[in-house]
Design an enzyme around this catalytic site. Structure first.
Site: not given
Length: 380
Positions: A59, A115, A139
Site C-alpha cells: 500500500k 483505505s 483502514s
C-alpha cells in the site's frame, strides 16, 4: 520451490483476476521477477532469508516500499502497489485500481472497505498471501472485516509512520494468522521462523509449527458505550465470541461491567484538522483522551483482551455509507494507540463477511495473534 516460480504464479493470477477485481493500482512484473531471481541467488549463496520469495502487495507505492523495508530484507518480493481511494470523496471505504473501482471479492456490488482496499481484496482473492496496510481510523481492520481476512493494526508509534497526527499505524492483511505472525516477527526485529500458511510455506520450504497459547481473559463490548451497531454484525460478533469461549481460546470475564468510552469522533476529527472550532476541539482532544486512557487502563488491568464487532454495519454499496461512520468501533484505538486485529466473524444474509475486533494492551501484539491463530485451528 524457487522464488521466481512463486512470484511468477502470483503475477499470472493477478493478470487473470485483477482486471475484474481492480485490487492493484500498479503491477511491477519485471521488477518483481528480477527481485525474485536475486532472492534465489541469495538463498543459493547460503544467505538465510526467512520469507524468501513470498509475494506481497504494498500500500502506498514508494512510501509503502520504504515502510516494507524489513519485509524486503527478509526476502519478500513486492509485486505491485495496491489500490487506495482516489480523489473527490469524503469517505474512504473504497479503492481505485488500474482498471477502475476496487470491488469486494465476495460481491462486486459492495465496497471492500478502505483505505487499505486493494490490499484486503488482493489477499481475500488469493492474489498474494500478505499485503501491507496503514490504519488511521480503521483502514486495515475495516477492509479486513468486509473481505473476510485478518487485519492487524500495530501499536501506534511502535513502527515508523509518516502520519504527523500520531493516529495512523502500520499494519498487515493476511488470510492466515500465521502469516500475520511472520509479518510481526520481521517488523518487530525478532526475525521470522516456522509457523506460516501453506502459501508462505511453499515459498519458504518449511512446515507450520503449532504453539498452544495460554488462555487470555476477555471482555466483550457491543458498542463501547456510544456506537449503535446494526443487529446482524453484532449478532455475528457475539456468536464468534461464543465459539471462541466454547473452544477455550478466550475466557470471558463473568459479570464484567459495561465498557463505556467517550465517542472519539470529535477528538479524531480535530486532530485531522476537520474540527470547526479550533480552541474547543483542542479541549475535546485532551478530555476524550484522558477519559478513555483511564478507562482502558482500568479495563486492561483486569482483562487481557477487549472484543467488539469490527464495524457497526455490513459492507455498503459503492455509492457510499450515507451518514454512517464505519469507523465507530475502530478509531477509538487509533486515538489511544492500542494494537487491534480484525478476524472473520461470519457471513451476513447478503453473503458478505463481517469481523470481530480484538484489542490488547500497548505493545502486546502477540496476545492478539495467538487467539487469532487458535481460532483458525479450533473453529470451522
Amino acid at each position: 520451490m524457487r522464488a521466481v516460480d512463486v512470484v511468477g504464479a502470483a503475477l499470472e493470477r493477478i493478470a487473470r483476476v485483477d482486471p475484474a477485481l481492480r485490487a492493484f493500482a500498479e503491477v511491477w512484473e519485471e521488477a518483481a521477477l528480477a527481485r525474485a531471481r536475486a532472492v534465489d541467488a541469495r538463498v543459493g549463496a547460503g544467505e538465510p532469508l526467512p520469507l524468501a520469495g513470498v509475494p506481497i502487495g504494498v500500500k502506498g507505492r514508494r512510501q509503502g516500499l520504504l515502510a516494507a523495508g524489513p519485509l524486503l530484507a527478509a526476502g519478500c518480493v513486492p509485486v505491485g502497489a495496491t489500490a487506495v481511494p482516489g480523489p473527490g470523496t469524503p469517505w474512504q471505504t473504497w479503492g481505485l485500481g488500474a482498471h477502475g473501482r476496487t470491488v469486494n471479492p465476495w460481491r462486486a456490488d459492495r465496497t471492500p472497505g478502505g483505505s487499505s482496499a486493494g490490499s484486503a481484496a488482493a489477499v481475500a482473492a488469493g492474489l498474494v498471501p500478505l499485503a501491507t496496510g496503514s490504519d488511521g481510523a480503521g483502514s486495515v481492520r475495516i477492509p479486513a472485516a468486509w473481505c473476510g481476512v485478518l487485519g492487524l493494526k500495530t501499536t501506534n508509534g511502535r513502527l515508523p509512520s509518516p502520519d504527523r497526527t500520531g493516529l495512523a499505524a502500520p499494519g498487515v492483511l493476511t488470510r492466515y494468522a500465521a502469516d500475520a505472525e511472520a509479518y510481526w516477527r520481521v517488523m518487530a526485529g525478532a526475525g521470522a521462523g516456522a509457523g506460516t500458511s501453506p502459501e508462505v510455506v511453499a515459498a519458504m520450504g518449511t512446515r507450520p509449527e503449532v504453539v498452544a497459547p495460554s488462555v487470555p481473559v476477555a471482555v466483550f463490548s457491543s458498542d463501547l458505550g456510544f456506537a449503535s451497531p446494526d443487529p446482524e454484525p453484532l449478532a455475528l460478533a457475539r456468536a464468534a465470541v461464543g465459539r471462541l469461549a466454547d473452544a477455550g481460546v478466550v475466557r470471558l470475564l463473568p459479570d464484567a461491567a459495561p465498557v463505556r468510552l467517550e465517542d472519539p469522533a470529535p477528538a479524531w476529527l480535530a486532530l485531522r484538522g476537520q474540527g470547526r472550532d479550533g480552541g474547543r476541539a483542542g479541549g475535546d482532544v485532551r478530555r476524550i483522551r484522558e477519559v478513555n486512557d483511564l478507562r482502558l487502563a482500568a479495563l486492561f488491568a483486569r482483562a487481557d483482551l477487549l472484543l467488539t464487532p469490527t464495524t457497526p454495519n455490513a459492507a455498503h454499496g459503492h455509492e457510499g455509507p450515507g451518514d454512517r461512520y464505519s469507523t465507530a468501533l475502530t478509531w477509538a484505538f487509533n486515538l489511544s494507540g492500542h494494537p487491534a486485529i480484525s478476524i472473520p466473524a461470519g457471513l451476513g444474509a447478503d453473503g458478505c463477511p463481517v469481523g470481530l475486533q480484538i484489542v490488547a494492551g500497548h505493545g502486546r501484539e502477540p496476545l492478539l495473534l495467538a487467539p487469532a491463530r487458535a481460532a483458525e485451528l479450533s473453529l470451522p
